[in-house]
Scaffold this active site. Structure first.
Site, PDB file in Angstrom:
ATOM      1  N   CYS A 159      31.226  51.726  88.351  1.00 48.66           N
ATOM      2  CA  CYS A 159      31.902  52.797  89.098  1.00 48.66           C
ATOM      3  C   CYS A 159      31.265  54.159  88.835  1.00 48.66           C
ATOM      4  O   CYS A 159      31.343  54.695  87.729  1.00 48.66           O
ATOM      5  CB  CYS A 159      33.383  52.825  88.733  1.00 48.66           C
ATOM      6  SG  CYS A 159      34.326  54.038  89.676  1.00 48.66           S
TER       7      CYS A 159
ATOM      8  N   GLU B 204      49.031  38.528 107.105  1.00 50.87           N
ATOM      9  CA  GLU B 204      48.167  39.693 107.294  1.00 50.87           C
ATOM     10  C   GLU B 204      48.783  40.702 108.263  1.00 50.87           C
ATOM     11  O   GLU B 204      48.659  41.913 108.071  1.00 50.87           O
ATOM     12  CB  GLU B 204      46.782  39.263 107.782  1.00 50.87           C
ATOM     13  CG  GLU B 204      45.938  38.598 106.715  1.00 50.87           C
ATOM     14  CD  GLU B 204      45.658  39.513 105.530  1.00 50.87           C
ATOM     15  OE1 GLU B 204      45.580  40.743 105.710  1.00 50.87           O
ATOM     16  OE2 GLU B 204      45.513  39.004 104.405  1.00 50.87           O
TER      17      GLU B 204
ATOM     18  N   TYR C 230      39.918  45.069 110.408  1.00 50.80           N
ATOM     19  CA  TYR C 230      40.369  44.653 109.075  1.00 50.80           C
ATOM     20  C   TYR C 230      41.095  43.308 109.109  1.00 50.80           C
ATOM     21  O   TYR C 230      40.740  42.366 108.395  1.00 50.80           O
ATOM     22  CB  TYR C 230      41.293  45.707 108.443  1.00 50.80           C
ATOM     23  CG  TYR C 230      42.121  45.101 107.339  1.00 50.80           C
ATOM     24  CD1 TYR C 230      41.515  44.747 106.134  1.00 50.80           C
ATOM     25  CD2 TYR C 230      43.466  44.790 107.526  1.00 50.80           C
ATOM     26  CE1 TYR C 230      42.245  44.118 105.136  1.00 50.80           C
ATOM     27  CE2 TYR C 230      44.195  44.171 106.533  1.00 50.80           C
ATOM     28  CZ  TYR C 230      43.583  43.832 105.339  1.00 50.80           C
ATOM     29  OH  TYR C 230      44.285  43.195 104.365  1.00 50.80           O
TER      30      TYR C 230
ATOM     31  N   TYR D  41      57.540  49.000 112.582  1.00 54.15           N
ATOM     32  CA  TYR D  41      56.309  48.746 113.340  1.00 54.15           C
ATOM     33  C   TYR D  41      56.465  47.470 114.174  1.00 54.15           C
ATOM     34  O   TYR D  41      55.731  46.508 114.025  1.00 54.15           O
ATOM     35  CB  TYR D  41      55.100  48.644 112.399  1.00 54.15           C
ATOM     36  CG  TYR D  41      54.832  49.926 111.642  1.00 54.15           C
ATOM     37  CD1 TYR D  41      54.083  50.951 112.212  1.00 54.15           C
ATOM     38  CD2 TYR D  41      55.355  50.116 110.375  1.00 54.15           C
ATOM     39  CE1 TYR D  41      53.841  52.130 111.526  1.00 54.15           C
ATOM     40  CE2 TYR D  41      55.132  51.292 109.679  1.00 54.15           C
ATOM     41  CZ  TYR D  41      54.376  52.297 110.259  1.00 54.15           C
ATOM     42  OH  TYR D  41      54.151  53.470 109.572  1.00 54.15           O
TER      43      TYR D  41
ATOM     44  N   TRP E 115      51.889  33.892 100.081  1.00 54.00           N
ATOM     45  CA  TRP E 115      50.818  33.560 101.022  1.00 54.00           C
ATOM     46  C   TRP E 115      49.475  33.318 100.321  1.00 54.00           C
ATOM     47  O   TRP E 115      48.509  32.956 100.959  1.00 54.00           O
ATOM     48  CB  TRP E 115      50.650  34.667 102.061  1.00 54.00           C
ATOM     49  CG  TRP E 115      50.571  36.029 101.453  1.00 54.00           C
ATOM     50  CD1 TRP E 115      49.461  36.671 100.972  1.00 54.00           C
ATOM     51  CD2 TRP E 115      51.670  36.930 101.250  1.00 54.00           C
ATOM     52  NE1 TRP E 115      49.782  37.909 100.490  1.00 54.00           N
ATOM     53  CE2 TRP E 115      51.140  38.091 100.644  1.00 54.00           C
ATOM     54  CE3 TRP E 115      53.038  36.864 101.525  1.00 54.00           C
ATOM     55  CZ2 TRP E 115      51.940  39.185 100.300  1.00 54.00           C
ATOM     56  CZ3 TRP E 115      53.824  37.946 101.175  1.00 54.00           C
ATOM     57  CH2 TRP E 115      53.289  39.085 100.583  1.00 54.00           C
TER      58      TRP E 115
ATOM     59  N   ASP F  79      40.597  47.713 104.055  1.00 49.44           N
ATOM     60  CA  ASP F  79      41.862  48.400 104.297  1.00 49.44           C
ATOM     61  C   ASP F  79      41.891  49.659 103.437  1.00 49.44           C
ATOM     62  O   ASP F  79      40.873  50.060 102.873  1.00 49.44           O
ATOM     63  CB  ASP F  79      43.050  47.476 104.008  1.00 49.44           C
ATOM     64  CG  ASP F  79      43.196  47.158 102.518  1.00 49.44           C
ATOM     65  OD1 ASP F  79      42.275  47.477 101.724  1.00 49.44           O
ATOM     66  OD2 ASP F  79      44.246  46.601 102.134  1.00 49.44           O
TER      67      ASP F  79
END
Length: 348
Positions: A200, A36, A117, A81, A23, A135
């Protein structure tokens, strides 16, 4: 924090190191939408097994809207799901009735199954809308970059918004997700390979694994479940369809249910078939036993050959039922545990 330096370093790394996924590089709304939704709650490696097969069967919104939901669920079987598949079907039917395709994340959130999201990810990739998608992977990266515990979704979203690359929002969102998936991993972050290591805070503190804060998980419940294999004189097997909403909605299954405390498998099977179908049965051989984990609980499923001694099976809940030839069961969508039982059946 210099957002331009951060995004430039991240995108430079992504352009060279991103995975070649089916994708990636897509700009078609339908194809990105499908990817997605499939990636919600499902690992990338597993989605790759389903993505192209799904597009081959249903290549457009129009094709999906015109399909039979049973066929969609059958193709989705094994990915779990299943509400995602039902929501895709409902969205396709809504899209077909629209004069214009959605072009913003706000538009997309009006469709079933698309939250902040997913809608932001789709809108940024397809339409170039400058919105940051957050996410689990992104939350972890942002939490470590800013040494934030990650317990406030609003604050994490604000941080993500502040780093967004506005001229390549779709690539940026995919890049930071890729970083979280491949480098800034939960337990063993590969900090020496991180393109944004110098930005970071958690790394500079020497405690990247302390972020985000881990939630204490409760004990996962376990249930014993018993189902019955009913056959008619033609050797057909009785199945029933679950309600369209709720867990495993719309899938077919063998009749049965959960055991009460201290109840044996055969007793559970007899009781459940009487309560569900109004039939009394004698219990025969154990077909098989399957252990299966769902997102919030686990089951041990036992299936028994059953013979009806009184009554005719009719769903007490008004569910759709069928007698099906064993060879045709492959054409119906079943929960994974039921499918594993069906694979153990031998024709009589």
């Amino acid at each position: 924090m210099n957002a331009d330096e951060f995004s430039n370093a991240l995108l430079k790394w992504y352009d060279v190191n991103h995975r070649d996924l089916p994708w990636r590089g897509k700009s078609d709304l339908y194809e990105v939408w499908i990817s997605e939704v499939m990636l919600q709650q499902t690992q990338v490696d597993y989605v790759q097994k389903y993505y192209q097969r799904f597009l081959d069967a249903f290549p457009t919104f129009e094709a999906l809207a015109a399909a039979d939901l049973d066929d969609i669920l059958r193709l989705w079987e094994g990915m779990g799901y299943y509400a995602r598949a039902r929501n895709l079907y409902a969205s396709a039917r809504k899209i077909v009735g629209c004069d214009n395709l959605p072009t913003t994340s706000q538009d997309l959130q009006s469709f079933p199954g698309l939250g902040p999201y997913s809608s932001r990810a789709i809108a940024s990739i397809v339409c170039g809308e400058p919105v940051a998608a957050v996410d689990g992977n992104v939350r972890r990266v942002i939490s470590r970059i800013f040494a934030h515990l990650g317990d406030s979704a609003k604050e994490i979203q604000n941080y993500a918004d502040s780093l967004l690359c506005h001229h390549r929002p779709g690539d940026y969102n995919q890049a930071i997700m890729e970083l979280g998936s491949q480098v800034c991993t939960p337990k063993r972050p590969q900090c020496p390979n991180c393109p944004v290591q110098t930005h970071c805070t958690a790394y500079s503190m020497g405690t990247p694994q302390a972020f985000p804060v881990s939630k204490i998980k409760g004990k996962i419940p376990h249930y014993d479940v018993a189902v019955g294999v009913l056959r008619n004189q033609s050797g057909q097997i009785f199945i029933q369809q679950r309600p369209s909403k709720g867990l495993l909605g719309g899938l077919w299954e063998l009749p049965g249910g959960k055991a009460t405390q201290g109840e044996s498998g055969p007793d559970t099977c007899q009781r459940e078939l009487y309560e569900e179908l109004g039939v009394k049965v004698s219990i025969g051989t154990l077909v098989g036993q399957v252990n299966h984990a769902y997102s919030h609980f686990r089951i041990t499923l036992r299936a028994y050959e059953c013979t009806i001694v009184n009554g005719c099976p009719v769903s007490s809940d008004g569910l759709k039922t069928k007698w099906v030839d064993p060879l045709d069961l492959k054409n119906y969508a079943f929960p994974r545990a039921n499918r594993r039982i069906l694979e153990l059946l031998t024709p009589l």
